[in-house]
Design a protein around this motif. Structure first.
Motif, mmCIF file in Angstrom:
data_model
loop_
_atom_site.group_PDB
_atom_site.id
_atom_site.type_symbol
_atom_site.label_atom_id
_atom_site.label_comp_id
_atom_site.label_asym_id
_atom_site.label_seq_id
_atom_site.Cartn_x
_atom_site.Cartn_y
_atom_site.Cartn_z
ATOM 1 N N SER A 84 122.350 69.223 138.292
ATOM 2 C CA SER A 84 121.651 68.730 139.476
ATOM 3 C C SER A 84 120.357 68.023 139.074
ATOM 4 O O SER A 84 119.987 67.011 139.673
ATOM 5 N N PHE A 85 119.712 68.526 138.016
ATOM 6 C CA PHE A 85 118.497 67.828 137.547
ATOM 7 C C PHE A 85 118.844 66.421 137.065
ATOM 8 O O PHE A 85 118.115 65.453 137.340
ATOM 9 N N MET A 86 119.985 66.318 136.320
ATOM 10 C CA MET A 86 120.415 65.008 135.821
ATOM 11 C C MET A 86 120.597 64.025 136.971
ATOM 12 O O MET A 86 120.112 62.877 136.923
ATOM 13 N N GLU A 87 121.293 64.497 138.035
ATOM 14 C CA GLU A 87 121.552 63.607 139.177
ATOM 15 C C GLU A 87 120.228 63.166 139.812
ATOM 16 O O GLU A 87 120.016 61.971 140.086
ATOM 17 N N GLU A 88 119.342 64.121 140.010
ATOM 18 C CA GLU A 88 118.081 63.813 140.675
ATOM 19 C C GLU A 88 117.234 62.876 139.820
ATOM 20 O O GLU A 88 116.612 61.934 140.323
ATOM 21 N N PHE A 89 117.224 63.136 138.518
ATOM 22 C CA PHE A 89 116.430 62.291 137.615
ATOM 23 C C PHE A 89 117.009 60.877 137.570
ATOM 24 O O PHE A 89 116.247 59.889 137.513
ATOM 25 N N THR A 90 118.348 60.754 137.620
ATOM 26 C CA THR A 90 118.964 59.431 137.669
ATOM 27 C C THR A 90 118.488 58.671 138.903
ATOM 28 O O THR A 90 118.162 57.482 138.836
ATOM 29 N N ASN A 91 118.456 59.352 140.028
ATOM 30 C CA ASN A 91 117.991 58.729 141.264
ATOM 31 C C ASN A 91 116.556 58.238 141.115
ATOM 32 O O ASN A 91 116.221 57.127 141.523
ATOM 33 N N ILE A 92 115.709 59.060 140.500
ATOM 34 C CA ILE A 92 114.297 58.698 140.333
ATOM 35 C C ILE A 92 114.175 57.456 139.452
ATOM 36 O O ILE A 92 113.427 56.501 139.756
ATOM 37 N N LEU A 93 114.962 57.430 138.358
ATOM 38 C CA LEU A 93 114.923 56.278 137.456
ATOM 39 C C LEU A 93 115.386 55.026 138.175
ATOM 40 O O LEU A 93 114.810 53.936 138.013
ATOM 41 N N GLN A 94 116.432 55.183 139.014
ATOM 42 C CA GLN A 94 116.968 54.047 139.757
ATOM 43 C C GLN A 94 115.896 53.474 140.690
ATOM 44 O O GLN A 94 115.736 52.252 140.799
ATOM 45 N N ARG A 95 115.186 54.387 141.350
ATOM 46 C CA ARG A 95 114.138 53.955 142.260
ATOM 47 C C ARG A 95 113.038 53.196 141.504
ATOM 48 O O ARG A 95 112.485 52.222 141.982
ATOM 49 N N LYS A 96 112.728 53.682 140.281
ATOM 50 C CA LYS A 96 111.643 53.075 139.497
ATOM 51 C C LYS A 96 111.973 51.646 139.068
ATOM 52 O O LYS A 96 111.111 50.772 139.048
ATOM 53 N N SER A 97 113.244 51.425 138.744
ATOM 54 C CA SER A 97 113.597 50.134 138.148
ATOM 55 C C SER A 97 113.731 49.020 139.194
ATOM 56 O O SER A 97 113.978 49.304 140.341
#
Lengths: 273, 227
Positions: free
Chosen positions: B214-227
């Motif tokens: 679940s951390f991986m999924e959430e962190f992916t979302n955060i990275l997506q938002r950043k880019s």
């Protein structure tokens, strides 16, 4: 075997492991030790050390004393003479006096005769460990006795002689034969004590039972009667006594047990006490 | 009378030394297994506990909403190699930052690369957490049978000895059976903690892996938002 990131833990974990195993071993040892202390109490083994020999001795002494004296009294021809005299006296004198006199005379006669007879058995008792003396005495008695109840008394005496022999043999040497006889006597004495003697009447009934024994001293199955006493109540009383006497005393040496697997025992419920 | 003598002679040591050789070998094997399983149990207790506290503290630091670059530097600067979620974050962020600098690569590919890096680290972490669990599982399921084998062998031995003697008494078989039963006791002693520990560790590892995913999924979302 272990991952590199677990290396710093390995020693500590190993120490814990050793501690756990030592704790379990200690618990196991303690529990085993407490069990050991309790076990002898449950089993209650050596109840039969000195008591049986004493009862056997009593039987021997009484057997030798009583019948001899009784026979001596019975066989006297003189009491008849006294009665004749008394009859004569009754004719001569008033009624009351001779009645008083005759018992006196009888008692006097008895007292006079007793020491003479007593002198005989005393030395034999002292030498009772010697089988020859006993045999001589027994022969004398056998020759004297004629009535049927006297014969049974002689039989009882023969048994007592066997017991005495067993005792002397056991004390003289710890030979296996002596040991077997001793324990047979012990078994017999233990059962004898449990017999309800009131059920066996006033006579002297003789019974014979076959008993199968287990190494624990318990009776295998039920005892079977070989010779009845003629009194069914007495037979039942002895059978109950056999079952009640379990566990029966057995020699500690297991090699001798084969001698006890099938026992034939004779009982004289009214003798012995 | 005999039975009492025998029982008083019985101590745990005489039972073990009196056993026949195969039974003794079984006992030795079981003892070694038991030692190893307890060793692994203690190691795993500590490592799983540590992984849980690590995940807890990292997630706290992550969700307080600080700068991701600062967090990354804080993790890589530490002397200790990052574990669990921290390691996943480090791998994902490193890959993302590296790909981001190359302007040729499309954003979807950058995200894909970061995901792959995180997945690889996640697998490595789970493998570490799962270490020794198969051993505990096999000890838990097999050692009772090994102990039983020792017992059966010992009882066979006792009855064969009984056949040679003329009269069968309980006191002749009892010590042999007691010796044999020690093997089962040791087998159970090895098996019971192993089974309990296995079940506990398996559920802990499952919960940790769910947490990592679940951390991986959430962190992916955060990275997506950043880019």
């Amino acid at each position: 075997m272990i991952r590199s990131h677990e290396n710093p833990l390995a020693l500590k974990a190993g120490a814990f492991t050793v501690i756990i195993h030592l704790a379990l071993l200690a618990a196991l040892l303690i529990s085993f030790n407490t069990q050991e202390h309790q076990l002898p109490n449950i089993a209650q083994v050596e109840l039969w050390d000195s008591l049986p020999t004493r009862t056997v001795k009593l039987v021997v002494v009484k057997e030798i004393f009583k019948p001899v004296l009784q026979e001596a009294l019975k066989e006297e021809p003189k009491p008849e003479l006294i009665i004749e005299k008394a009859d004569i006296e009754i004719k001569k004198k008033p009624v009351q006096k001779p009645l008083e006199k005759t018992p006196h005379k009888l008692i006097e006669k008895n007292i006079v005769e007793k020491p003479a007879e007593k002198a005989k058995p005393n030395p034999t008792i002292e030498k009772k460990k010697q089988a020859d003396a006993l045999k001589a005495l027994q022969d004398d008695v056998n020759a004297d006795t004629s009535a049927s109840d006297k014969k049974s008394a002689a039989k009882a005496k023969a048994d007592a002689k066997v017991a005495a022999d067993a005792q002397s043999a056991a004390s003289a040497s710890a030979a296996s034969a002596g040991e077997i006889d001793k324990y047979k006597a012990l078994i017999q004495a233990k059962i004898q004590r449990n017999v309800n003697k009131q059920l066996c009447g006033t006579g002297n009934p003789v019974l014979e039972f076959g008993i199968g024994l287990m190494p624990t001293g318990e009776v295998n199955g039920s005892p079977h009667m070989i010779k009845s006493s003629g009194l069914p109540a007495c037979d039942d009383a002895v059978e109950r006594a056999i079952l009640q006497s379990q566990p029966l005393p057995l020699p500690p040496d297991t090699k001798l047990f084969s001698q006890f697997r099938e026992l034939r025992l004779k009982f004289h419920p009214n003798d012995g006490n | 009378m005999n039975a009492v003598n025998v029982t008083t002679d019985m101590s745990i040591f005489s039972l073990i030394t009196g056993a026949s050789l195969p039974v003794q070998l079984v006992m030795l094997a079981l003892l070694i297994t038991s030692l190893f399983s307890w060793w692994y149990i203690f190691i795993k207790v500590v490592t799983i506990k540590r992984a849980e506290t690590d995940a807890e503290s990292f997630e706290n630091a992550f969700w307080t909403g600080g700068d991701l670059n600062k967090l990354y530097e804080g993790i890589t600067a530490g002397r200790r190699k990052p574990q669990g979620t921290a390691a996943i974050f480090e791998a994902g962020f490193k890959e993302y930052a590296r790909n981001k600098q190359q302007s040729k690569i499309e954003i979807s590919d950058v995200m894909e690369g970061a995901r792959r890096a995180m997945r690889a680290t996640y697998n490595r972490e789970i493998d570490d957490l799962d270490a020794h669990l198969p051993f505990l599982a096999s000890v838990g399921s097999v050692s009772p049978y090994v102990g039983l084998f020792g017992t059966v062998w010992g009882i066979m031995h006792a009855f064969l000895g009984l056949a040679n003697t003329g009269q069968a008494t309980l006191s002749q078989v009892a010590p042999g059976i007691a010796e044999a039963l020690i093997a089962t006791a040791i087998g159970l002693f090895a098996a019971i903690p192993a089974v309990i520990a296995y079940n506990r560790f398996a559920s802990s590892v499952d919960r940790l892996s769910v947490r990592y995913e679940s951390f991986m999924e959430e962190f992916t979302n955060i990275l997506q938002r950043k880019s």
